[in-house]
Design a protein around this motif. Sequence first.
Motif, PDB file in Angstrom:
ATOM      1  N   LYS A  93       0.860  -1.184   0.000  1.00 60.37           N
ATOM      2  CA  LYS A  93       0.000   0.000   0.000  1.00 60.37           C
ATOM      3  C   LYS A  93       0.891   1.227   0.000  1.00 60.37           C
ATOM      4  N   ASN A  97      -2.109   5.684  -3.375  1.00 61.80           N
ATOM      5  CA  ASN A  97      -3.158   4.724  -3.730  1.00 61.80           C
ATOM      6  C   ASN A  97      -2.924   4.066  -5.092  1.00 61.80           C
ATOM      7  N   ARG A  99      -2.297   1.076  -7.335  1.00 69.14           N
ATOM      8  CA  ARG A  99      -2.670  -0.321  -7.161  1.00 69.14           C
ATOM      9  C   ARG A  99      -1.909  -1.263  -8.099  1.00 69.14           C
TER      10      ARG A  99
END
Length: 155
Positions: A93, A97, A99
């Motif tokens: 993480k 943010n 991914r």
Amino acid sequence: MNLKFSLTLTILAAGLSFAQQKTEKLKFNQELATSLGADKYGMKPYTIVILTTGTAKIEDKTKMGELMKGHMNNIGKLADEGKIVVAGPFLEKNKENYRGMFIFNTKSKEEAEQWVKTDPAVQAGVFSYEIFPWYGSAALPLYLKHHSEVTKEEL
């Protein structure tokens, strides 16, 4: 891990690979270079798409599972079509943010955006994205043909 650090690692890895090739005195292959769209440095433009956390909050695990299965199937389809040359999630993480990422086999940000919009998880708002032009080894797509040889189990 931030984008600058990730890109620095990618560039470092490419540089190490390039340095290794230099010391091995590989013979130039014009036919291969042409088929891959390489410039005189063995490089070409690509487009990187960074997937970010989207705005949708899907609590239904079955629905999320279906979206992720569609996401993976779409990646496979785009790879089979030669549009994606690299795809994968970030392992940690991060405050941005981020991914995952795709490296698309196009220099066109518009074309990359069309392709990323075919992803069911993007369509559902699970992922959003950022798009960046990138310059890398024209041989990058060649790794895909060997991926199945090192894959024991599908994700």
